[in-house]
Design a protein around this motif. Structure first.
Motif, short mmCIF file in Angstrom:
data_model
loop_
_atom_site.label_atom_id
_atom_site.label_comp_id
_atom_site.label_asym_id
_atom_site.label_seq_id
_atom_site.Cartn_x
_atom_site.Cartn_y
_atom_site.Cartn_z
N ALA A 161 -18.34 28.57 -40.99
CA ALA A 161 -18.39 27.39 -40.14
C ALA A 161 -19.57 26.49 -40.52
CB ALA A 161 -18.49 27.81 -38.68
N VAL A 162 -20.72 27.11 -40.82
CA VAL A 162 -21.90 26.32 -41.16
C VAL A 162 -21.69 25.63 -42.51
CG1 VAL A 162 -24.35 26.45 -41.75
CG2 VAL A 162 -23.47 27.70 -39.78
N ARG A 163 -21.13 26.35 -43.48
CA ARG A 163 -20.89 25.73 -44.79
C ARG A 163 -19.89 24.58 -44.69
NH1 ARG A 163 -20.38 31.11 -46.62
NH2 ARG A 163 -18.13 30.78 -46.88
N ALA A 164 -18.87 24.78 -43.85
CA ALA A 164 -17.85 23.75 -43.72
C ALA A 164 -18.42 22.45 -43.17
CB ALA A 164 -16.72 24.25 -42.82
N ALA A 165 -19.47 22.56 -42.36
CA ALA A 165 -20.09 21.37 -41.77
C ALA A 165 -21.14 20.75 -42.68
CB ALA A 165 -20.73 21.73 -40.43
N GLU A 166 -21.43 21.40 -43.80
CA GLU A 166 -22.48 20.92 -44.70
C GLU A 166 -21.95 19.78 -45.57
OE1 GLU A 166 -26.25 20.69 -46.13
OE2 GLU A 166 -25.57 22.11 -44.61
N PRO A 167 -22.65 18.66 -45.67
CA PRO A 167 -22.20 17.57 -46.55
C PRO A 167 -22.25 18.01 -48.01
CG PRO A 167 -24.40 17.12 -45.71
CD PRO A 167 -23.90 18.33 -44.97
#
Length: 807
Positions: free
Chosen positions: A368-374
């Protein structure tokens, strides 16, 4: 006033009979101020009767009827007393989505069914919500309290609970101990259950019940019951990808059931678009309680508490989901306090699992955190924050979290040779994180640390016998080096050598040969023919030629390597022992064991002096001395050497290492030489099982060990059991090494012998003829193996000639 207070503490008889005034208590548990509250006109209603009080509850509807894998946690809650002389307060802590509320709900329903009550559920996310929840209890007990200010109604509920036992109060999703302190200190009877993501010192709660993810079996059971799917393998892969997290399993299961999607299709979508999938609930689900929404709220709270903590979590998201040594995040004393504080904040919100030595992040949190990373950009670093702290001592790189993770790993890798046995313990906890970080798309080949990380990791994995994992790293390291430095640069020799070693270990020596020849040519041009690095590459090339059965060429190179190494490094150097051992092995292969043995014994002595008697390299030397001793006809002297080699390998490398399998087979051979095949058989069976598990059923070493096992079975008279193994060995060896390889001849001979034992000499004869032809081509007419196969063929011809005479 004292009398009124006593009346209220015993149940507030005025309110219970529908009166329009009552006494409430305010303040903390050390000082209580009492005041009379007058209810507004028309607000008085009928109170709940005494016999119905125990049935009062506001429990929510479960998200799903499926609840598995929490028997021990439920039993722990059910063991708590619900009545008696004092309140029982218990907290349930864990990551968002791990099932804390679901566990509390199942416990509350069991509590109610067992006759306890009232049971009241309070959203404890904030102080106003706690107040509102307690006020709702007051109203449920007597609708008259609906007219009170929320604070007064909540205080009435607390006083009412003080006068009873047998009740359960669930404070769900508590965020701050200060929100509960005004009430927990004054609740002196009954049971309070608190669910929270916050790992903070909650007062008077004793030992927390920490909830972890489900077991793999329970996770698959949840998916199976929700979906009705019988695809056990697909459900297992999906459960693993979801990290066995209950809310994620419920979300996925509901989606599969509603949309009739297969587990495999959902898994593909999850990997392709993790952010979208984690944010999508089942169609028609009014709650839409998705993983993405749950953690988005938590991350917002974390960012308010400490922005550095969120920055750190974004870096941690690119490591593996395994425990990461905290030493990887050791960025120096001037910055360590900020890192430790950020870790503490993340742990307090249950976003990570933190110990004194490690930090662990759930795989879905990472997703989830990686998916939100630009996307990675070359934008300048922010002036403050954990990115600055972590990168202060790293090479310049774009400020993407994945780059920071790789730089941290590069700095954390153990010093010294990565193939050194003494560094294995330090490498072990880093390996899953290295695999994870280098596998992310954001890590491009231009990263300054990548080639070094790949090359050193591949070298270490090869030493551990994990060639399949080393191969893609070695290939990528070669590509980076050639692109950056050119194909003839001296620094490309080491990556080429690693790639060749990986290919050899994978049973592909023909592909390794041109790489090693290139590496040797580069080293000779750059360093000269007398350099020890050139000698090392000569020895490696000799080993590859040996795998291909080109013994004469290999021996020439090995002898040259020994001469250069001994001259450059001295007669007692560790590398001199390696060169001695290589020459000894080749002399043994070419039928000269008596010439080889003193070289092997000298190599053993040097190795023991350099690394000690219990080192795995010492085990290699022992095994080679044992084999050569046996080849000279001294089987009894060879046995203790082989036994010692196996003991060292099992202790140092473990029972499942491919080298251990080699020593198992060596000891089995020594026992067979001593006419003790029954003792050899379980060792040969173990060796074959280990090699097949590690290398796979098609590897040439697996084929060789199948042939060894078949031979041992023939020695104990189990020819029918030996036949399918001998047939498998030949098929696998021909496919891997070709129909004309020396090891193919060995497999041909084993199958021919087995068929002969089974009374099928006509089928054995052409196999034996092929085996002799190949062996004579490789080893010459005077080699002992050639003589043995000539004798076997002659015996078959004689037998068939005799059968013809009988006809």
């Amino acid at each position: 006033m004292r009398g009124q207070g006593a009346a209220s503490a015993s149940g507030d008889r005025s309110a219970a009979t529908g009166g329009n005034s009552g006494v409430v208590a305010t303040g903390d548990h050390n000082h209580i101020e009492q005041r009379t509250v007058v209810l507004p006109a028309g607000a008085v209603g009928a109170a709940v009767s005494d016999d119905a009080v125990a049935r009062v509850n506001n429990l929510p509807t479960p998200d799903s009827a499926v609840f598995r894998g929490r028997d021990e946690a439920l039993a722990a809650l059910e063991a708590l007393p619900a009545a008696g002389g004092g309140v029982v307060a218990q907290s349930v802590r864990g990551l968002g989505g791990v099932g804390k509320s679901t566990l509390a709900l199942h416990h509350a329903r069991r509590f109610l069914a067992a006759g306890g009550g009232p049971v009241w559920w309070v959203d404890a996310e904030s102080a106003p919500k706690v107040t509102a929840g307690l006020a709702a209890l007051a109203t449920a007990l007597n609708p008259a309290h609906a007219g009170l200010p929320l604070e007064d109604a909540a205080q009435w509920a607390v006083v009412w609970l003080q006068g009873r036992t047998g009740w359960l109060l669930v404070l769900d999703n508590a965020e701050d101990p200060a929100d509960l302190d005004p009430y927990l200190g004054r609740l002196t009877t009954g049971q309070v259950l608190i669910t929270t993501r916050r790992d903070l010192p909650w007062r008077d709660l004793g030992t927390p019940l920490r909830l972890d993810t489900l077991t793999p079996t329970a996770a698959v059971d949840v998916l199976r019951e929700i979906t009705g799917s019988t695809d056990a393998a697909g459900l297992g892969r999906l459960a693993e990808e979801l990290g066995y997290l209950p809310l994620a399993l419920q979300q996925a299961g509901a989606y599969l059931a509603q949309t009739r999607t297969s587990p495999g299709d959902y898994l593909v979508r999850l990997r392709q678009d993790p952010a979208g999938v984690l944010a999508t609930g089942a169609p028609g689900d009014p709650q839409q309680r998705t993983i993405a929404k749950l953690w988005s709220v938590t991350l917002n709270a974390v960012e308010r508490a400490d922005p550095d903590a969120v920055e750190l979590l974004r870096v941690l998201a690119y490591f593996g989901p395994d425990p990461l040594p905290r030493t990887v995040l050791d960025v120096g004393p001037e910055n360590q306090r900020a890192i430790d504080h950020a870790l503490g904040v993340l742990a307090a919100y249950s976003m990570i699992t933190l110990t004194e030595a490690t930090v662990t992040v759930h795989r879905l949190v990472q997703t989830a955190v990686r998916a939100a990373e630009p996307p990675a950009t070359p934008a300048p670093l922010p002036p403050r924050g954990v990115r600055r702290l972590l990168r202060r001592r790293t090479p310049p790189a774009p400020p993407h979290p994945s780059f920071i993770a790789l730089s941290l790993l590069s700095r954390a890798m153990p010093e010294g040779r990565p193939d050194s046995f003494r560094t294995w313990a330090a490498w072990q906890p880093l390996l899953p994180h290295i695999h994870s970080v280098v596998g992310h798309d954001e890590i491009t080949d231009s990263h300054p640390d990548l080639a070094d990380v790949l090359e050193r990791s591949a070298s270490h994995l090869l030493a551990r016998g994990q060639a399949a994992q080393a191969l893609p790293m070695a290939e990528r390291a070669v590509a980076i080096s050639e692109a950056a430095l050119g194909p003839e640069h001296p620094d490309t020799a080491a990556p080429l050598n690693n790639l060749a070693s990986a290919l050899c270990d994978m049973g592909r020596p023909a592909e390794a040969l041109p790489l090693e020849e290139r590496a040797l040519a580069i080293a000779e041009a750059a360093l000269g023919p007398e350099h020890p690095d050139t000698a090392a590459l000569l020895g490696n090339l000799a080993g590859t030629l040996t795998e291909l059965g080109r013994f004469s060429e290999a021996l020439t190179l090995a002898e040259r390597s020994l001469t250069v190494t001994e001259k450059a490094l001295g007669p007692e150097h560790f590398d001199t022992a390696l060169s001695l051992d290589t020459v000894a092995g080749l002399l043994g292969e070419t039928g000269r064991p008596a010439d080889a043995l003193p070289l092997a014994e000298r190599a053993l002595a040097i190795t023991e002096r350099n690394v000690g008697p219990e080192h795995p390299t010492t085990a290699f030397r022992l095994s080679n001395v044992a084999a050569l001793t046996g080849a000279t006809g001294r089987a009894a002297d060879a046995l203790p050497l082989a036994e010692r080699a196996l003991t060292i390998a099992e202790t140092a490398l473990g029972p499942e290492h491919p080298v251990t399998a080699m020593f198992l087979s060596g000891l089995a051979t020594r026992l067979t030489d001593l006419d003790r095949p029954a003792e050899a058989l379980p060792l040969a069976e173990r060796a074959r099982a280990v090699m097949e598990a590690v290398r796979g059923p098609e590897h040439p070493y697996t084929a060789l060990f199948l042939a060894y096992l078949a031979t041992t079975l023939n020695h104990v008279g189990r020819h029918f059991d030996a036949l399918p193994l001998a047939e498998r060995a030949l098929v696998a060896m021909e496919a891997a090494m070709g129909p004309e390889h020396l090891r193919t001849a060995h497999c041909l001979s084993t199958l021919a012998t087995t068929l002969d034992h089974l009374g099928r000499p006509a089928e054995a004869l052409p196999l034996a003829q092929r085996a002799l032809t190949i062996t004579e081509t490789f080893l010459g007419a005077d080699h002992p193996d050639t003589a043995n196969r000539r004798d076997d063929l002659g015996a078959l011809r004689h037998l068939l000639a005799g059968d013809g005479d009988d006809d």
